[in-house]
Design an enzyme around this catalytic site. Structure first.
Site, PDB file in Angstrom:
ATOM      1  N   TYR A   1     -10.006   5.903 -12.048  1.00 52.04           N
ATOM      2  CA  TYR A   1      -9.966   6.680 -10.798  1.00 52.04           C
ATOM      3  C   TYR A   1      -9.643   8.156 -11.019  1.00 52.04           C
ATOM      4  O   TYR A   1      -9.300   8.850 -10.074  1.00 52.04           O
ATOM      5  CB  TYR A   1      -8.884   6.197  -9.829  1.00 52.04           C
TER       6      TYR A   1
ATOM      7  N   ARG B   1      -6.093   3.489 -15.463  1.00 49.06           N
ATOM      8  CA  ARG B   1      -6.139   4.271 -14.221  1.00 49.06           C
ATOM      9  C   ARG B   1      -6.739   5.670 -14.370  1.00 49.06           C
ATOM     10  O   ARG B   1      -7.557   6.067 -13.536  1.00 49.06           O
ATOM     11  CB  ARG B   1      -4.755   4.329 -13.572  1.00 49.06           C
TER      12      ARG B   1
ATOM     13  N   CYS C   1     -13.880   4.195 -28.237  1.00 46.98           N
ATOM     14  CA  CYS C   1     -15.157   4.894 -28.401  1.00 46.98           C
ATOM     15  C   CYS C   1     -15.877   5.053 -27.072  1.00 46.98           C
ATOM     16  O   CYS C   1     -16.907   4.415 -26.812  1.00 46.98           O
ATOM     17  CB  CYS C   1     -16.020   4.146 -29.404  1.00 46.98           C
ATOM     18  N   GLU C   2     -15.300   5.839 -26.199  1.00 46.13           N
ATOM     19  CA  GLU C   2     -15.871   6.175 -24.893  1.00 46.13           C
ATOM     20  C   GLU C   2     -15.381   7.576 -24.552  1.00 46.13           C
ATOM     21  O   GLU C   2     -14.209   7.870 -24.735  1.00 46.13           O
ATOM     22  CB  GLU C   2     -15.327   5.248 -23.780  1.00 46.13           C
TER      23      GLU C   2
ATOM     24  N   GLY D   1       0.765  -1.242   0.000  1.00 46.58           N
ATOM     25  CA  GLY D   1       0.000   0.000   0.000  1.00 46.58           C
ATOM     26  C   GLY D   1       0.789   1.281   0.000  1.00 46.58           C
ATOM     27  O   GLY D   1       0.203   2.365  -0.111  1.00 46.58           O
TER      28      GLY D   1
ATOM     29  N   TYR E   1      -0.355  -1.513 -12.101  1.00 49.21           N
ATOM     30  CA  TYR E   1      -1.768  -1.442 -12.488  1.00 49.21           C
ATOM     31  C   TYR E   1      -1.923  -0.812 -13.875  1.00 49.21           C
ATOM     32  O   TYR E   1      -2.872  -0.084 -14.136  1.00 49.21           O
ATOM     33  CB  TYR E   1      -2.582  -0.696 -11.414  1.00 49.21           C
TER      34      TYR E   1
ATOM     35  N   ARG F   1       2.720  -1.433  -5.980  1.00 43.40           N
ATOM     36  CA  ARG F   1       2.932  -0.153  -6.656  1.00 43.40           C
ATOM     37  C   ARG F   1       4.301   0.464  -6.353  1.00 43.40           C
ATOM     38  O   ARG F   1       4.971   0.956  -7.254  1.00 43.40           O
ATOM     39  CB  ARG F   1       1.835   0.819  -6.204  1.00 43.40           C
TER      40      ARG F   1
ATOM     41  N   PRO G   1       4.410  -5.300  -1.014  1.00 41.98           N
ATOM     42  CA  PRO G   1       4.418  -4.087  -1.829  1.00 41.98           C
ATOM     43  C   PRO G   1       4.157  -4.403  -3.300  1.00 41.98           C
ATOM     44  O   PRO G   1       4.620  -5.422  -3.818  1.00 41.98           O
ATOM     45  CB  PRO G   1       5.833  -3.539  -1.648  1.00 41.98           C
TER      46      PRO G   1
HETATM   47  C1  LIG Z   1      -3.305  -4.892  -3.969  1.00 37.79           C
HETATM   48  C2  LIG Z   1      -2.769  -5.548  -2.792  1.00 37.79           C
HETATM   49  C3  LIG Z   1      -1.438  -5.319  -2.398  1.00 37.79           C
HETATM   50  C4  LIG Z   1      -0.516  -4.354  -3.107  1.00 37.79           C
HETATM   51  O1  LIG Z   1      -0.872  -3.027  -2.933  1.00 37.79           O
HETATM   52  P1  LIG Z   1       0.069  -1.858  -3.441  1.00 37.79           P
HETATM   53  O2  LIG Z   1      -0.667  -0.628  -3.127  1.00 37.79           O
HETATM   54  O3  LIG Z   1       0.257  -2.042  -4.908  1.00 37.79           O
HETATM   55  O4  LIG Z   1       1.357  -1.953  -2.696  1.00 37.79           O
HETATM   56  C5  LIG Z   1      -0.963  -6.010  -1.306  1.00 37.79           C
HETATM   57  N1  LIG Z   1      -1.746  -6.877  -0.619  1.00 37.79           N
HETATM   58  C6  LIG Z   1      -3.025  -7.112  -0.973  1.00 37.79           C
HETATM   59  C7  LIG Z   1      -3.823  -8.076  -0.199  1.00 37.79           C
HETATM   60  C8  LIG Z   1      -3.580  -6.457  -2.060  1.00 37.79           C
HETATM   61  O5  LIG Z   1      -4.849  -6.681  -2.388  1.00 37.79           O
END
Ligand SMILES: *Cc1c(COP(=O)(O)O)cnc(C)c1O
Length: 420
Positions: free
Chosen positions: A316, A312, A342-343, A239, A371, A276, A274
């Protein structure tokens, strides 16, 4: 930090001009920097060096087999969310003993596959799932290693679509009910409770939510321990955010500095997931300018990459920096950068200050490594783009561009429709 930099006016991927890659492999094209990938992976590994840990790269951020191989070779594992990701991770050479499996909707087939290949643990998200895994493991005469995914009810202060650790979300088990769930789990004959898991969201740009969530989980671990439940694996999820625009997210070292003191004296193995923060800034999407169009109210730069290639922005409203592959001395303009789909929702940037580009010129959509390709689709019957990995002066295709034939490979015309 990454290794996509201008030398004079020319954007390079490590030591290779991006324009050269675009000419050789065509566009749209994903380009990854080996040096950046490795640097980001090692940043985690080094930061948590003082404590037993496994870095399980979240395969859903980018599941290309070459990228999974790179981390596996350097001691990494995988966080998977499907049978397909398990298959890919194993083919990439990830040790099953370093694979953790999350997701709210695991099927029997997927559970069997994971048990057969002896993954490290299932991160279980509900009581039904726990019982299902117990049943499947029973039939296979084995025991399923399990962690319960706890929803710590912490606001990660990120985009609602990528926030997962609040009470209103479908993920995990409410922290108040956790003791009860663990009690249930320890009574199940074919379940072996070994861990605890949490993952509160994505693109988190502060340390505090991680610290707060970990503190809550540690309180729970102590309560469990008092009841004789011994947690061997503490999985704190992923995350950590990256800089798309002007965010200043913490780096793994900051995480370690804040989290490790909380773990002092506790004998567990720490798992991190990790995604992203490892691959995000290690990849770009290269696209070609097809047309310039003066609309009623604004200008459009129409490029050959669309929302099917990079979802993305449409999904979002995410911001991706867009840079010219060759800088020109031209004035800036405000434009929407849009794809051929076509959107109306098909855009890469809106009302963006952009250098005046010309037809045929290449643009680089930055921070597209996470992603990006993994969320791509064939919408509008568009073959998926190619992917290339650059290492110094070397470059190698790690996924071929799809062909029209690939689009139809799984489709069949029933006999009752006859010949054309
Ligand atoms: C998506 C996800 C991650 C990775 O999240 P990032 O923001 O890309 O680091 C880790 N664990 C779980 C369970 C996820 O669903």
């Amino acid at each position: 930090m990454h290794f996509f930099k201008y030398k004079n006016s020319e954007l390079f991927a490590e030591d290779v001009p991006v324009s050269k890659l675009a000419e050789k492999y065509g566009t749209p094209l994903y380009v990854y920097s080996h040096k950046t990938l490795l640097r980001h992976f090692k940043a985690y590994d080094d930061a948590f060096n003082g404590y037993p840990h496994i870095i399980c790269f979240a395969a859903k951020a980018n599941s290309n087999i070459a990228i999974l191989r790179l981390f596996a070779k350097n001691g990494g594992g995988a966080d998977i969310v499907s049978g397909g990701e398990l298959f890919t991770a194993l083919k990439a050479g990830v040790s099953p003993k370093k694979i953790v499996y999350a997701g709210v909707g695991k099927t029997d087939d997927e559970i069997r596959f994971a048990l057969r290949t002896k993954i490290l643990m299932f991160n279980v998200e509900s009581e039904d799932e726990l019982k299902e895994i117990n049943k499947v493991a029973g039939k296979m005469k084995t025991k399923a290693p399990v962690a319960l995914r706890i929803n710590p009810d912490i606001d990660p202060e990120t985009h609602p679509y990528i926030s997962t650790g609040l009470k209103k979300h479908k993920f995990g088990i409410p922290i108040e009910d956790a003791i009860e769930y663990y009690r249930t789990a320890s009574r199940l004959k074919n379940i072996s409770v070994i861990g605890i898991h949490k993952h509160i969201g994505s693109q988190i740009t502060k340390v505090t939510p991680f610290v707060d969530a970990l503190k809550r989980v540690l309180v729970l671990i102590d309560r469990l321990s008092a009841q004789g439940v011994n947690i061997k694996y503490l999985d704190i999820g992923g995350g950590l955010g990256i800089s798309y625009k002007d965010e200043e997210p913490p780096v793994p070292r900051d995480m370690a500095k804040n989290l490790l003191p909380l773990l002092r004296g506790r004998k567990m193995t720490l798992i991190m997931e990790p995604g992203r923060s490892i691959v995000g800034n290690a990849g770009i999407l290269v696209t070609k300018t097809l047309y310039l169009k003066q609309g009623f109210e604004k200008e459009f730069i129409i490029v050959d990459a669309g929302m099917n290639d990079l979802m993305r922005p449409s999904l979002y409203g995410a911001y991706h920096q867009i840079l010219p592959v060759k800088k020109q001395k031209r004035a800036d303009t405000f434009a929407d950068v849009v794809g051929p789909i076509c959107e109306s929702g098909d855009f890469l940037a809106k009302e963006r200050e952009m250098p005046m580009v010309k037809q045929g010129e290449y643009l680089a959509v930055m921070s597209a490594g996470a992603y990006g390709f993994s969320m791509s689709s064939n919408y509008n019957s568009r073959p998926k783009p190619a992917e290339v990995m650059v290492k110094g002066k070397e470059h190698c295709l790690i996924r071929e561009r799809e062909t029209y034939k690939d689009l139809l490979k799984a489709e069949r015309i029933p006999d009752f429709l006859g010949n054309a």
